[in-house]
Design a protein around this motif. Sequence first.
Motif, PDB file in Angstrom:
ATOM      1  N   LEU A   1      -8.113   1.222  -0.681  1.00 48.30           N
ATOM      2  CA  LEU A   1      -7.268  -0.031  -0.693  1.00 48.30           C
ATOM      3  C   LEU A   1      -7.071  -0.565  -2.014  1.00 48.30           C
ATOM      4  O   LEU A   1      -6.065  -0.841  -2.665  1.00 48.30           O
ATOM      5  CB  LEU A   1      -7.960  -0.975   0.156  1.00 48.30           C
ATOM      6  CG  LEU A   1      -7.180  -2.352   0.293  1.00 48.30           C
ATOM      7  CD1 LEU A   1      -7.193  -3.155   1.643  1.00 48.30           C
ATOM      8  CD2 LEU A   1      -7.804  -3.510  -0.671  1.00 48.30           C
ATOM      9  N   LYS A   2      -8.174  -0.638  -2.670  1.00 49.96           N
ATOM     10  CA  LYS A   2      -8.080  -1.287  -4.108  1.00 49.96           C
ATOM     11  C   LYS A   2      -7.170  -0.488  -5.065  1.00 49.96           C
ATOM     12  O   LYS A   2      -6.198  -0.891  -5.723  1.00 49.96           O
ATOM     13  CB  LYS A   2      -9.299  -1.655  -4.627  1.00 49.96           C
ATOM     14  CG  LYS A   2     -10.269  -2.656  -3.935  1.00 49.96           C
ATOM     15  CD  LYS A   2     -11.462  -2.750  -4.815  1.00 49.96           C
ATOM     16  CE  LYS A   2     -12.462  -3.969  -4.102  1.00 49.96           C
ATOM     17  NZ  LYS A   2     -13.847  -3.972  -4.930  1.00 49.96           N
ATOM     18  N   GLU A   3      -7.549   0.971  -5.099  1.00 48.98           N
ATOM     19  CA  GLU A   3      -6.729   1.901  -6.115  1.00 48.98           C
ATOM     20  C   GLU A   3      -5.245   1.681  -5.627  1.00 48.98           C
ATOM     21  O   GLU A   3      -4.341   1.660  -6.434  1.00 48.98           O
ATOM     22  CB  GLU A   3      -7.397   3.219  -5.949  1.00 48.98           C
ATOM     23  CG  GLU A   3      -8.526   3.336  -6.528  1.00 48.98           C
ATOM     24  CD  GLU A   3      -9.844   2.975  -5.551  1.00 48.98           C
ATOM     25  OE1 GLU A   3      -9.375   2.285  -4.451  1.00 48.98           O
ATOM     26  OE2 GLU A   3     -10.962   2.612  -6.158  1.00 48.98           O
ATOM     27  N   ASN A   4      -4.943   1.737  -4.138  1.00 41.71           N
ATOM     28  CA  ASN A   4      -3.527   1.839  -3.893  1.00 41.71           C
ATOM     29  C   ASN A   4      -2.705   0.733  -4.073  1.00 41.71           C
ATOM     30  O   ASN A   4      -1.402   0.650  -4.679  1.00 41.71           O
ATOM     31  CB  ASN A   4      -3.479   2.205  -2.157  1.00 41.71           C
ATOM     32  CG  ASN A   4      -3.720   3.677  -2.128  1.00 41.71           C
ATOM     33  OD1 ASN A   4      -3.598   4.692  -2.900  1.00 41.71           O
ATOM     34  ND2 ASN A   4      -4.430   4.067  -0.968  1.00 41.71           N
ATOM     35  N   ALA A   5      -3.613  -0.501  -3.860  1.00 44.51           N
ATOM     36  CA  ALA A   5      -2.724  -1.669  -3.966  1.00 44.51           C
ATOM     37  C   ALA A   5      -2.563  -2.188  -5.628  1.00 44.51           C
ATOM     38  O   ALA A   5      -1.721  -2.645  -5.745  1.00 44.51           O
ATOM     39  CB  ALA A   5      -3.886  -2.819  -3.478  1.00 44.51           C
ATOM     40  N   ARG A   6      -3.561  -1.722  -6.459  1.00 45.33           N
ATOM     41  CA  ARG A   6      -3.311  -2.075  -7.715  1.00 45.33           C
ATOM     42  C   ARG A   6      -2.304  -1.181  -8.466  1.00 45.33           C
ATOM     43  O   ARG A   6      -1.495  -1.573  -9.101  1.00 45.33           O
ATOM     44  CB  ARG A   6      -4.563  -1.778  -8.533  1.00 45.33           C
ATOM     45  CG  ARG A   6      -5.493  -2.974  -8.391  1.00 45.33           C
ATOM     46  CD  ARG A   6      -6.811  -2.792  -9.194  1.00 45.33           C
ATOM     47  NE  ARG A   6      -7.546  -3.945  -9.150  1.00 45.33           N
ATOM     48  CZ  ARG A   6      -8.819  -4.113  -8.853  1.00 45.33           C
ATOM     49  NH1 ARG A   6      -9.603  -3.129  -8.778  1.00 45.33           N
ATOM     50  NH2 ARG A   6      -9.353  -5.173  -9.016  1.00 45.33           N
ATOM     51  N   ARG A   7      -2.182   0.140  -7.841  1.00 45.93           N
ATOM     52  CA  ARG A   7      -1.066   0.939  -8.212  1.00 45.93           C
ATOM     53  C   ARG A   7       0.160   0.524  -8.096  1.00 45.93           C
ATOM     54  O   ARG A   7       1.054   0.580  -8.823  1.00 45.93           O
ATOM     55  CB  ARG A   7      -1.325   2.570  -7.702  1.00 45.93           C
ATOM     56  CG  ARG A   7      -0.304   3.495  -8.035  1.00 45.93           C
ATOM     57  CD  ARG A   7      -0.660   5.007  -7.471  1.00 45.93           C
ATOM     58  NE  ARG A   7      -0.831   4.738  -6.023  1.00 45.93           N
ATOM     59  CZ  ARG A   7      -0.049   4.699  -4.936  1.00 45.93           C
ATOM     60  NH1 ARG A   7       1.467   4.874  -5.380  1.00 45.93           N
ATOM     61  NH2 ARG A   7      -0.335   4.626  -3.747  1.00 45.93           N
ATOM     62  N   LYS A   8       0.509   0.152  -6.662  1.00 47.89           N
ATOM     63  CA  LYS A   8       1.574  -0.323  -6.170  1.00 47.89           C
ATOM     64  C   LYS A   8       1.891  -1.679  -6.893  1.00 47.89           C
ATOM     65  O   LYS A   8       3.456  -2.026  -7.302  1.00 47.89           O
ATOM     66  CB  LYS A   8       1.574  -1.005  -4.563  1.00 47.89           C
ATOM     67  CG  LYS A   8       1.493   0.453  -3.806  1.00 47.89           C
ATOM     68  CD  LYS A   8       1.399   0.156  -2.403  1.00 47.89           C
ATOM     69  CE  LYS A   8       1.502   1.354  -1.509  1.00 47.89           C
ATOM     70  NZ  LYS A   8       1.216   0.988  -0.084  1.00 47.89           N
ATOM     71  N   LEU A   9       1.014  -2.405  -7.237  1.00 51.72           N
ATOM     72  CA  LEU A   9       1.276  -3.608  -8.112  1.00 51.72           C
ATOM     73  C   LEU A   9       2.008  -3.575  -9.205  1.00 51.72           C
ATOM     74  O   LEU A   9       3.012  -4.168  -9.818  1.00 51.72           O
ATOM     75  CB  LEU A   9      -0.098  -4.378  -8.170  1.00 51.72           C
ATOM     76  CG  LEU A   9      -0.134  -5.748  -9.067  1.00 51.72           C
ATOM     77  CD1 LEU A   9       0.730  -6.806  -8.246  1.00 51.72           C
ATOM     78  CD2 LEU A   9      -1.557  -6.117  -9.531  1.00 51.72           C
ATOM     79  N   ARG A  10       1.294  -2.499  -9.994  1.00 52.23           N
ATOM     80  CA  ARG A  10       1.825  -2.108 -11.378  1.00 52.23           C
ATOM     81  C   ARG A  10       3.264  -1.282 -11.476  1.00 52.23           C
ATOM     82  O   ARG A  10       4.107  -1.712 -12.067  1.00 52.23           O
ATOM     83  CB  ARG A  10       1.007  -1.061 -12.148  1.00 52.23           C
ATOM     84  CG  ARG A  10      -0.331  -1.873 -12.450  1.00 52.23           C
ATOM     85  CD  ARG A  10      -1.306  -0.958 -13.374  1.00 52.23           C
ATOM     86  NE  ARG A  10      -1.574   0.260 -12.793  1.00 52.23           N
ATOM     87  CZ  ARG A  10      -2.670   0.596 -12.129  1.00 52.23           C
ATOM     88  NH1 ARG A  10      -3.589  -0.644 -11.957  1.00 52.23           N
ATOM     89  NH2 ARG A  10      -2.871   1.592 -11.276  1.00 52.23           N
ATOM     90  N   ALA A  11       3.388  -0.522 -10.433  1.00 53.82           N
ATOM     91  CA  ALA A  11       4.558   0.503 -10.371  1.00 53.82           C
ATOM     92  C   ALA A  11       5.817  -0.304  -9.691  1.00 53.82           C
ATOM     93  O   ALA A  11       7.089   0.201 -10.071  1.00 53.82           O
ATOM     94  CB  ALA A  11       4.127   1.626  -9.188  1.00 53.82           C
ATOM     95  N   LYS A  12       5.697  -1.331  -9.084  1.00 53.66           N
ATOM     96  CA  LYS A  12       6.815  -1.895  -8.423  1.00 53.66           C
ATOM     97  C   LYS A  12       7.146  -3.284  -9.096  1.00 53.66           C
ATOM     98  O   LYS A  12       8.000  -3.950  -8.630  1.00 53.66           O
ATOM     99  CB  LYS A  12       6.506  -2.152  -7.217  1.00 53.66           C
ATOM    100  CG  LYS A  12       6.242  -0.924  -6.163  1.00 53.66           C
ATOM    101  CD  LYS A  12       6.044  -1.274  -4.499  1.00 53.66           C
ATOM    102  CE  LYS A  12       5.628   0.057  -3.935  1.00 53.66           C
ATOM    103  NZ  LYS A  12       6.515   1.188  -3.827  1.00 53.66           N
ATOM    104  N   GLY A  13       6.332  -3.641 -10.153  1.00 52.75           N
ATOM    105  CA  GLY A  13       6.835  -4.785 -11.082  1.00 52.75           C
ATOM    106  C   GLY A  13       6.554  -6.054 -10.090  1.00 52.75           C
ATOM    107  O   GLY A  13       7.162  -7.125 -10.186  1.00 52.75           O
ATOM    108  N   LEU A  14       5.456  -6.203  -9.382  1.00 52.82           N
ATOM    109  CA  LEU A  14       4.888  -7.287  -8.626  1.00 52.82           C
ATOM    110  C   LEU A  14       4.175  -8.334  -9.538  1.00 52.82           C
ATOM    111  O   LEU A  14       3.535  -7.943 -10.602  1.00 52.82           O
ATOM    112  CB  LEU A  14       4.203  -6.949  -7.535  1.00 52.82           C
ATOM    113  CG  LEU A  14       4.734  -5.857  -6.371  1.00 52.82           C
ATOM    114  CD1 LEU A  14       3.897  -5.327  -5.247  1.00 52.82           C
ATOM    115  CD2 LEU A  14       6.156  -6.429  -5.716  1.00 52.82           C
ATOM    116  N   ASP A  15       4.210  -9.529  -8.966  1.00 55.87           N
ATOM    117  CA  ASP A  15       3.266 -10.498  -9.664  1.00 55.87           C
ATOM    118  C   ASP A  15       1.987 -10.703  -8.816  1.00 55.87           C
ATOM    119  O   ASP A  15       1.046 -10.736  -9.601  1.00 55.87           O
ATOM    120  CB  ASP A  15       3.764 -11.834  -9.792  1.00 55.87           C
ATOM    121  CG  ASP A  15       5.233 -11.792 -10.585  1.00 55.87           C
ATOM    122  OD1 ASP A  15       5.138 -11.661 -11.857  1.00 55.87           O
ATOM    123  OD2 ASP A  15       6.224 -11.808  -9.916  1.00 55.87           O
TER     124      ASP A  15
END
Length: 404
Positions: free
Chosen positions: A335-349
């Motif tokens: 969960l942590k790795e996938n969530a942080r990767r998506k946070l960076r890759a998709k330009g989320l805050d």
Amino acid sequence: MKNLSRSSRVLLCVTGGIAAYKAPHLVRGFIRSGWEVKVAMTEASEAFVSPMVLATLSHNRVWRDRDYLSDDSGWHIPHISLAEWADVIVVAPCTADTVARLAGGYASKVMDGAVLASKAPVIVFPAMNVNMLDHSATRRNLDILESMGYVVVEPDSGDLACGYEGRGRLPDVDVIVEEVERALRPKDLEGLSVVVTAGPTREFLDPVRYISNPSSGKMGYSIAKEAWYRGAEVRIISGPVALESPHGIQVIPVTSAEDMLDAATRAMDDCDVMVKAAAVGDYRFASRSEHKIKREGKSEVSFSMIANPDIAATLGEMKKQGQILVGFAAETDDLKENARRKLRAKGLDLIVANDLTEPGSGFGTDTNRVTIFDVQGNSKEVQGDKTEVASIIWDEVLLRREGR
């Protein structure tokens, strides 16, 4: 839904319209929400509902016009004590005569005086004949009430007791409770335009078959409702769900991922905060049949699928200075790795991640267990019912808007 304004005190002012017969239902609705209730009645309202019934249901004395200057209770100065006691004042039903009295600042009745003497929010629910409602004098008086800061809730439409059909019906108890809840909440999101995506998407193979997921939309709708309570203007871009459209919120229905992308990109142009809580399908069928595909004795069948657009990434690229984009990640591992990767890759805050394997988390439940990650590497674990989780998500959004 868990009520976040418990122990609040509601003064219900009942006036002399036929809809006064619904006052006991209002009292019960307020009590169920965890609020203490007192009632002030006009003399005319007693023709439609018994003061004893309202006193029994509210567990409090009912204040009547005869108490205003009476030898027995006038020394209490009831309109002042009620004004100081109330956290919110609700006038329901509010007749045309009462609208005029409130607009004119009259104070010869208990409820008139309480409204004038109180600093609490006042919510007015007009209920009357449609022609009376539409009369220029009534519309002028309602405009005056709004200019004074009162919340005026437009009545429902339908069959009226007078035999007419049109606007003028007192809204349902649930709607009145929602308006009271909003009045009691702090308005820390006031002035913000909020868009929430919610629910599943569906990708059709033919007119009767599609692939989808079990998302109920409950989390997204809770996030939207919490924003509305806290003063925001809210829209929901909703996939197919079995939930009622929330009062006070515009719902934009969509079906497929491409539908949702189109609606979300349009909404991104003029919103301050976009929360992507929808469970969007990653793939769609490469082609869709115009007719139902027959089985015709086939023991197996295969179809080609292609990737749907990445809505979060598209919105991340569109994001303007000052806008906040919140994403969701439903995971079954890492969960942590996938969530942080998506946070960076998709330009989320912010990204809100939940582990679908955890009890009480994910699709279809009334509770959730999530971890909120931000771009600075911070994280916060939250669990509770989805209303409580939604409240904390908005707290985190406000921190980002304040630059913290």
